[in-house]
Scaffold this motif. Structure first.
Motif, PDB file in Angstrom:
ATOM      1  N   ALA A  28      46.115  32.089  34.284  1.00  9.68           N
ATOM      2  CA  ALA A  28      45.633  30.729  34.523  1.00  9.68           C
ATOM      3  C   ALA A  28      44.732  30.674  35.766  1.00  9.68           C
ATOM      4  O   ALA A  28      43.714  29.972  35.767  1.00  9.68           O
ATOM      5  N   ALA A  29      45.081  31.425  36.799  1.00  9.76           N
ATOM      6  CA  ALA A  29      44.270  31.435  38.019  1.00  9.76           C
ATOM      7  C   ALA A  29      42.909  32.079  37.766  1.00  9.76           C
ATOM      8  O   ALA A  29      41.886  31.632  38.295  1.00  9.76           O
ATOM      9  N   ALA A  35      45.196  30.238  45.010  1.00 11.03           N
ATOM     10  CA  ALA A  35      45.443  31.070  43.836  1.00 11.03           C
ATOM     11  C   ALA A  35      44.139  31.617  43.274  1.00 11.03           C
ATOM     12  O   ALA A  35      44.053  32.788  42.883  1.00 11.03           O
ATOM     13  N   MET A  36      43.120  30.769  43.219  1.00  9.17           N
ATOM     14  CA  MET A  36      41.825  31.245  42.730  1.00  9.17           C
ATOM     15  C   MET A  36      41.245  32.314  43.657  1.00  9.17           C
ATOM     16  O   MET A  36      40.598  33.271  43.198  1.00  9.17           O
ATOM     17  N   ASP A  37      41.472  32.178  44.969  1.00 10.17           N
ATOM     18  CA  ASP A  37      40.977  33.189  45.913  1.00 10.17           C
ATOM     19  C   ASP A  37      41.641  34.542  45.653  1.00 10.17           C
ATOM     20  O   ASP A  37      40.988  35.590  45.723  1.00 10.17           O
ATOM     21  N   LEU A  38      42.941  34.525  45.349  1.00 10.79           N
ATOM     22  CA  LEU A  38      43.622  35.788  45.047  1.00 10.79           C
ATOM     23  C   LEU A  38      43.178  36.350  43.693  1.00 10.79           C
ATOM     24  O   LEU A  38      43.091  37.564  43.513  1.00 10.79           O
ATOM     25  N   ALA A  39      42.878  35.471  42.744  1.00  9.73           N
ATOM     26  CA  ALA A  39      42.323  35.933  41.475  1.00  9.73           C
ATOM     27  C   ALA A  39      40.967  36.587  41.703  1.00  9.73           C
ATOM     28  O   ALA A  39      40.650  37.633  41.111  1.00  9.73           O
ATOM     29  N   LEU A  54      40.699  40.704  30.659  1.00  6.49           N
ATOM     30  CA  LEU A  54      41.734  41.539  31.260  1.00  6.49           C
ATOM     31  C   LEU A  54      43.013  40.743  31.500  1.00  6.49           C
ATOM     32  O   LEU A  54      44.122  41.222  31.241  1.00  6.49           O
ATOM     33  N   ALA A  55      42.853  39.530  31.998  1.00  5.68           N
ATOM     34  CA  ALA A  55      44.018  38.690  32.276  1.00  5.68           C
ATOM     35  C   ALA A  55      44.800  38.401  30.996  1.00  5.68           C
ATOM     36  O   ALA A  55      46.037  38.321  31.015  1.00  5.68           O
ATOM     37  N   GLU A  56      44.090  38.244  29.892  1.00  9.63           N
ATOM     38  CA  GLU A  56      44.776  38.057  28.612  1.00  9.63           C
ATOM     39  C   GLU A  56      45.599  39.297  28.261  1.00  9.63           C
ATOM     40  O   GLU A  56      46.717  39.196  27.753  1.00  9.63           O
ATOM     41  N   MET A  57      45.043  40.482  28.527  1.00  6.61           N
ATOM     42  CA  MET A  57      45.754  41.722  28.244  1.00  6.61           C
ATOM     43  C   MET A  57      46.987  41.857  29.121  1.00  6.61           C
ATOM     44  O   MET A  57      48.028  42.378  28.685  1.00  6.61           O
ATOM     45  N   TYR A  58      46.911  41.393  30.368  1.00  6.30           N
ATOM     46  CA  TYR A  58      48.066  41.486  31.255  1.00  6.30           C
ATOM     47  C   TYR A  58      49.250  40.693  30.706  1.00  6.30           C
ATOM     48  O   TYR A  58      50.399  41.019  30.991  1.00  6.30           O
TER      49      TYR A  58
END
Length: 253
Positions: A242-243, A189-193, A215-219
């Motif tokens: 989270a990732a 998951a971290m690799d995809l993040a 950005l992840a927070e905005m998503y």
């Protein structure tokens, strides 16, 4: 005494030369003359001039205007009704034009220099301009936002298509990961993040891990962005957030 040609020109916002021309062709001849022979217009002349200017604004040739106004059976109220209908139609047309211009302005703001047909071909119903307002609100005026816009403005249809293909492939991989129940803190998951962050760096701006967290927070928080990622897989916005947080900690270690 009536009004002089200069006064009427000032009232109506036309030139004296225009009024002389209307007189010469018999479209609007003043009702009187001064003792010195100068044109003098009365209130009825001004009413006729107003009618002329209405029709001219709507694109009628002078010959047609003369026929309309000189019809002996015409009711003055009918002129007003006709003009109201024509103006209403013109307003609708102008509104449609304004909407098209607004659409083009938003596209320029996003740097997406594609025709409507090309944008539909590349993005389908996922219009990228839907995300412009929130991005501009959060980062408008920043160096990253300006650089992203400048780079996007140079992209061709083929560039946007390659970018979308990358997003689609990433989305398929992330969706499969979630179907397998992989936790956000897992290596995969971290690799995809991290792949997501590198995609942003490649195509738009140097996306620092902390910026990626924002950005992840905005998503998650923004309705349009949330809907985009949720459509890839239910729960993906929260899982990705989270990732991304886990990947940021990994990169800082």
């Amino acid at each position: 005494m009536g009004y002089s040609v200069g006064q009427v020109a000032g009232f109506a916002g036309v030139t004296v030369r225009t009024l002389h021309h209307y007189d010469a062709i018999g479209l609007l001849s003043p009702s009187g003359r001064s003792a010195a022979g100068h044109r003098r217009y009365d209130d009825a002349d001004l009413d006729r001039l107003q009618q002329i200017l209405f029709y001219r604004e709507l694109g009628f040739p002078l010959e047609e205007v003369a026929v309309l106004l000189d019809d002996p059976h015409a009711d003055p109220r009918e002129h007003l009704r006709r003009q109201h209908a024509l103006l209403t139609a013109r307003i609708g047309e102008l509104r449609r034009m304004a909407a098209a211009v607004q659409h083009a302005m938003e596209a320029k703001k996003m740097g997406i220099n594609l025709t409507p047909e090309e944008k539909f071909e590349v993005f389908g119903d996922k219009d990228p301009e839907r995300y412009a307002e929130e991005s501009a609100r959060r980062w408008g005026g920043t160096d990253s936002h300006e650089r992203a816009q400048a780079r996007a403005a140079e992209y061709t249809k083929e560039d946007w298509q390659r970018m979308k293909d990358e997003v689609d492939a990433w989305g398929a991989a992330y969706s499969a990961l979630m179907d397998r129940g992989v936790a956000p803190g897992a290596e995969e998951a971290m690799d995809l993040a991290e792949a997501h962050r590198r995609h942003l760096t490649t195509w738009f701006f140097d996306c620092h891990p902390k910026t990626h967290e924002q950005l992840a927070e905005m998503y998650v928080a923004d309705e349009n962005f949330h809907a985009f990622y949720e459509a890839i897989h239910p729960g993906l916005p929260e899982h990705l957030r989270a990732a991304v947080r886990a990947n940021t900690r990994r990169l800082a270690a």
